[in-house]
Design an enzyme around this catalytic site. Structure first.
Site, PDB file in Angstrom:
ATOM      1  N   HIS A 143       0.718  -1.360   0.006  1.00  0.00           N
ATOM      2  CA  HIS A 143       0.202  -0.207   0.242  1.00  0.00           C
ATOM      3  C   HIS A 143       0.830   1.446  -0.100  1.00  0.00           C
ATOM      4  O   HIS A 143       0.326   2.304  -0.297  1.00  0.00           O
ATOM      5  CB  HIS A 143      -0.841   0.011   1.355  1.00  0.00           C
ATOM      6  CG  HIS A 143      -2.010  -0.895   1.165  1.00  0.00           C
ATOM      7  ND1 HIS A 143      -2.815  -1.244   0.198  1.00  0.00           N
ATOM      8  CD2 HIS A 143      -2.309  -1.883   2.099  1.00  0.00           C
ATOM      9  CE1 HIS A 143      -3.625  -2.198   0.571  1.00  0.00           C
ATOM     10  NE2 HIS A 143      -3.390  -2.856   1.727  1.00  0.00           N
ATOM     11  N   HIS A 182      -5.898  -7.124  -0.160  1.00  0.00           N
ATOM     12  CA  HIS A 182      -6.291  -5.754  -0.269  1.00  0.00           C
ATOM     13  C   HIS A 182      -5.847  -5.422  -1.572  1.00  0.00           C
ATOM     14  O   HIS A 182      -4.586  -6.100  -2.099  1.00  0.00           O
ATOM     15  CB  HIS A 182      -5.873  -5.214   0.688  1.00  0.00           C
ATOM     16  CG  HIS A 182      -6.393  -5.560   2.060  1.00  0.00           C
ATOM     17  ND1 HIS A 182      -5.747  -6.356   2.675  1.00  0.00           N
ATOM     18  CD2 HIS A 182      -7.738  -5.260   2.566  1.00  0.00           C
ATOM     19  CE1 HIS A 182      -6.673  -6.778   3.950  1.00  0.00           C
ATOM     20  NE2 HIS A 182      -7.845  -6.075   3.668  1.00  0.00           N
TER      21      HIS A 182
HETATM   22  O1  LIG Z   1      -3.546  -6.138   4.978  1.00  0.00           O
HETATM   23  C1  LIG Z   1      -3.690  -5.007   4.548  1.00  0.00           C
HETATM   24  C2  LIG Z   1      -4.033  -3.838   5.627  1.00  0.00           C
HETATM   25  C3  LIG Z   1      -5.577  -3.770   5.059  1.00  0.00           C
HETATM   26  C4  LIG Z   1      -6.048  -2.607   6.443  1.00  0.00           C
HETATM   27  C5  LIG Z   1      -5.481  -1.352   6.319  1.00  0.00           C
HETATM   28  C6  LIG Z   1      -6.641  -0.500   7.027  1.00  0.00           C
HETATM   29  C7  LIG Z   1      -8.097  -1.343   6.840  1.00  0.00           C
HETATM   30  C8  LIG Z   1      -7.679  -2.744   6.200  1.00  0.00           C
HETATM   31  N1  LIG Z   1      -3.350  -4.450   3.397  1.00  0.00           N
HETATM   32  O2  LIG Z   1      -2.751  -5.560   2.445  1.00  0.00           O
HETATM   33 ZN   LIG Z   2      -3.904  -7.233   2.760  1.00  0.00          ZN
END
Ligand SMILES: O=C(CCC1CCCC1)NO
Ligand SMILES: [Zn+2]
Length: 370
Positions: A143, A182
């Site tokens: 992310h 995600h």
């Molecule tokens: O596993 C993750 C984190 C996801 C969360 C980040 C904020 C709410 C969900 N990203 O791959």
């Molecule tokens: Zn994730």
């Protein structure tokens, strides 16, 4: 088959505190303190299962190192690096950028170790010291965008490794498959205009970030067509994921002809994850790994490196991680997953018409990969 394996106890010391999984504990709001969803347990338990199962003896141990400023700046802005460094000097640490991604004092050093760990794993694969590798690193990275950390991620570990290996070893065409549940927004954003890096994200539709991962996000300029998004409906099980591999991932990689395959390997599409609603069990992660091994053998002498991302059920994620590492190492007698009969028995895990309808929308987009 020589499989590289990278883990370090320091990854377990990345401190995400007691933000009750996401939000700071606050009795006035009724939020009770609890360790953050992204904590050491799941990663430590994957490692311990790799050791106790004996698979560790079939792996080639790789050691992480800290990514340099120069390497981190291959992806990130000076401002992001400077802010992380400054907050890392604070008595209680800081946050990677979105208020959901805390780290403790000195936390940047563990972030550097995660990014440097994926660089080392990727380099060992490209130099042929191992055929493939798994970097069990933390904090995660997919992310993290050039200008900010996000979603528990500090630095874009896999994207940094991709740019670093391109610079040191001249690797040209890199295919990135992100099977974390995600959306791999950070990796996508980094390579948005880059036709030499194909990013394919298989994720639950709008689970996180809620504003990205749509089929219409395809890249821009020279990179148009080289970002692929497969926003699978909630509840998708092995049928939908393996159909996505058959109809999208495999054909896309065949068209792209990569020199290296990298995987953002999160296990939060597992059927028991607290932060998503998919239905995978360890057998599907094993099969997806086997499919990528075949594709890597066809296109790039088996070169395949994986960067650990999410996955939050400390009971079940270890079995998913072990299945992937066993597949990479070609383990002939894998450990039976005792939960598969339970979690794999749920209704609706076979391919569903609405999942086929979603894939029907993605398949024509492959025509723009040359
Ligand atoms: O596993 C993750 C984190 C996801 C969360 C980040 C904020 C709410 C969900 N990203 O791959
Ligand atoms: Zn994730």
């Amino acid at each position: 088959m020589a499989t590289g394996y990278l883990y370090h106890e320091l990854f377990g010391w990345h401190d995400t505190g007691t933000n009750a999984g996401l939000l700071p504990a606050d009795h006035r709001a009724g939020i009770q303190p609890l360790q953050h969803f992204e904590n050491a347990e799941t990663k430590r338990r994957i490692h311990e299962l790799v050791v106790v199962s004996g698979v560790i003896d079939q792996l080639t141990r790789l050691e992480p190192r800290k990514a340099t400023d120069e390497e981190i700046l291959l992806v990130h802005t000076e401002e992001h690096l400077a802010r992380i460094a400054a907050e890392s000097e604070q008595p209680k640490g800081g946050d990677s950028g979105d208020g959901l991604s805390p780290f403790g004092p000195g936390g940047i050093e563990i972030g550097r170790l995660a990014a440097g760990g994926m660089i080392e794993a990727t380099t060992a694969v490209v130099e042929g010291r191992v055929d493939n590798a798994y970097a069990l690193i933390r904090p995660p990275g997919h992310h993290a965008e050039p200008a900010t950390g996000r979603g528990f991620c500090m630095f874009a570990n896999l994207a940094i490794a991709a740019r670093a290996i391109r610079r040191t070893h001249g690797v040209e065409r890199i295919a990135v498959i992100d099977w974390d549940v995600h959306h791999g927004n950070g990796t996508q954003k980094t390579f948005w205009e880059d036709r030499d890096t194909l990013t394919i994200s298989l994720h639950q539709d709008r689970v996180f970030p809620p504003d990205s991962g749509f089929i219409t996000e395809r890249g821009e300029g020279a990179g148009f067509g080289y970002a692929l998004n497969v926003p699978l409906p909630p509840g998708t099980g092995s049928g939908g994921y393996l159909s996505a591999f058959d109809r999208v991932v495999g054909p896309a990689i065949d068209r792209f002809r990569p020199d290296l395959i990298l995987v953002a390997s999160g296990f939060d599409a597992n059927a028991t994850d607290p932060l998503s609603r998919q239905g995978l069990t360890s057998s599907t992660y094993r099969t997806m790994t086997e499919r990528l091994l075949d594709l890597a053998a066809t296109h790039c002498d088996g070169r395949l490196a994986m960067s650990h991302e999410g996955g939050y059920n400390p009971v079940y994620v270890p079995f998913c991680g072990l299945a992937v590492i066993e597949a990479l190492a070609g383990v002939t007698e894998p450990l039976a997953d005792p939960y598969e009969p339970i979690f794999g028995a749920m209704a609706g895990l076979e391919l569903q018409p609405h999942q086929t309808a979603l894939l029907d929308q993605v398949v024509p987009l492959l025509d723009d990969i040359h």
